[in-house]
Design an enzyme around this catalytic site. Sequence first.
Site, PDB file in Angstrom:
ATOM      1  NE  ARG A 148      -3.587  -2.232   2.648  1.00 32.83           N
ATOM      2  CZ  ARG A 148      -3.120  -3.526   3.239  1.00 32.83           C
ATOM      3  NH1 ARG A 148      -2.202  -3.719   3.751  1.00 32.83           N
ATOM      4  NH2 ARG A 148      -4.379  -4.419   3.273  1.00 32.83           N
ATOM      5  CE  LYS A 173      -7.927  -1.822   5.556  1.00 31.57           C
ATOM      6  NZ  LYS A 173      -8.641  -1.940   4.259  1.00 31.57           N
ATOM      7  CG  HIS A 279      -5.129   0.703  -3.106  1.00 28.72           C
ATOM      8  ND1 HIS A 279      -4.258   0.562  -2.022  1.00 28.72           N
ATOM      9  CD2 HIS A 279      -6.156  -0.377  -3.003  1.00 28.72           C
ATOM     10  CE1 HIS A 279      -4.678  -0.651  -1.410  1.00 28.72           C
ATOM     11  NE2 HIS A 279      -5.810  -1.187  -1.932  1.00 28.72           N
ATOM     12  NE  ARG A 282      -3.373  -3.811  -1.174  1.00 28.36           N
ATOM     13  CZ  ARG A 282      -2.681  -4.504  -0.400  1.00 28.36           C
ATOM     14  NH1 ARG A 282      -1.501  -4.856  -0.325  1.00 28.36           N
ATOM     15  NH2 ARG A 282      -3.490  -5.288   0.498  1.00 28.36           N
ATOM     16  CG  HIS A 305      -6.254  -9.265   1.166  1.00 30.10           C
ATOM     17  ND1 HIS A 305      -6.308  -9.706  -0.126  1.00 30.10           N
ATOM     18  CD2 HIS A 305      -6.033  -8.100   1.358  1.00 30.10           C
ATOM     19  CE1 HIS A 305      -6.514  -8.582  -0.865  1.00 30.10           C
ATOM     20  NE2 HIS A 305      -6.071  -7.526  -0.119  1.00 30.10           N
ATOM     21  CE1 TYR A 314      -7.163  -7.322  -6.671  1.00 29.28           C
ATOM     22  CE2 TYR A 314      -6.802  -8.273  -4.764  1.00 29.28           C
ATOM     23  CZ  TYR A 314      -6.766  -7.336  -5.110  1.00 29.28           C
ATOM     24  OH  TYR A 314      -6.580  -6.144  -4.347  1.00 29.28           O
TER      25      TYR A 314
END
Length: 336
Positions: A148, A173, A279, A282, A305, A314
Amino acid sequence: MKPDTHSPGAASPAQPRLLDRMRDAIRVRNYSVRTEKSYLGWVRRYIRFHGLRHPADMGGVEVEAFLSHLVSQRDVAAATQQQALAAILFLYRDVLGVQLPWLDNVVRPKKPRRLPTVLNRDEVMRVLALMDGRHGLMARLLYGSGMRLMECLRLRVKDVDLQRREIMVREGKGNKDRVTVLPETLVAPLVGQLQRARALFELDQAQGRAGVFMPDALDRKYPAAGASWGWFWVFPADGHSVDPRTGVVRRHHMHEKSLQRALQIASRQAGITRQVSVHTLRHSFATHLLDSGQDIRTIQQLLGHADVSTTMIYTHVLNRGAHGVRSPLDALGMVR
């Protein structure tokens, strides 16, 4: 728990005290400066929306009215409404110490599930070819590692392993650490960037400047660490700035807006009509890895994640257009 004594007429003097308590509660939990500003801003709006009433005199009805106003009158996105709710809940739970039995009746906003914008390989090449210097290196690093924006900007020298071709992402995150890939083609450019960073580091040392910002109060546990080379920024700012929490003048990392502007200019020059953000690189990293046959679990780990269902989005991107269903019109073979 009984809240502090207050009166509606004394809202003005009570408000700064409340916000000071909230600021202290945020800092005790080591939340970022950006989260602090956001939470305090939403609580101010919440109080003003209800005529400067003290939050301890309000509850679920007022919270729901404020959240509804954000959607119906301000037309904010679901993510923005969710952020406002998080700030208000933090105020009641962690500052006022108020039990929240009425929370079950508050309608929580649901973020719509949208497919991310992804560039194809040719578009990525065209955009990156138009970017040079530090911005070009950071853009390539974001696409090549899946980091990120703020994870890239906050990189410390000690977290870049040129030998193992790895990058340790600290406090990503969810405040989680992870390891991601360092592209082979970026080793030489990164060495050059580290040399430039070293020059700024030595300049600060010679001028007796304060060390860089240290997370989680590590400056008290290891007082000298902030002035060490290992903790220095990989992408330091050219100048110095005032630390908003301590008032100390020190060198921070580069500002995020500079890369965002550079990428937007490059994408327009490359003739890309879709909205491209940092982003997007990414998203493109994940999609291109999946397209090349990389397994979904590995991609999940590289992206950081918590749930593989987040990474699975995706697969939907790949199933569009030429990668998925063939149009029945094409089966007719009609050419005009």
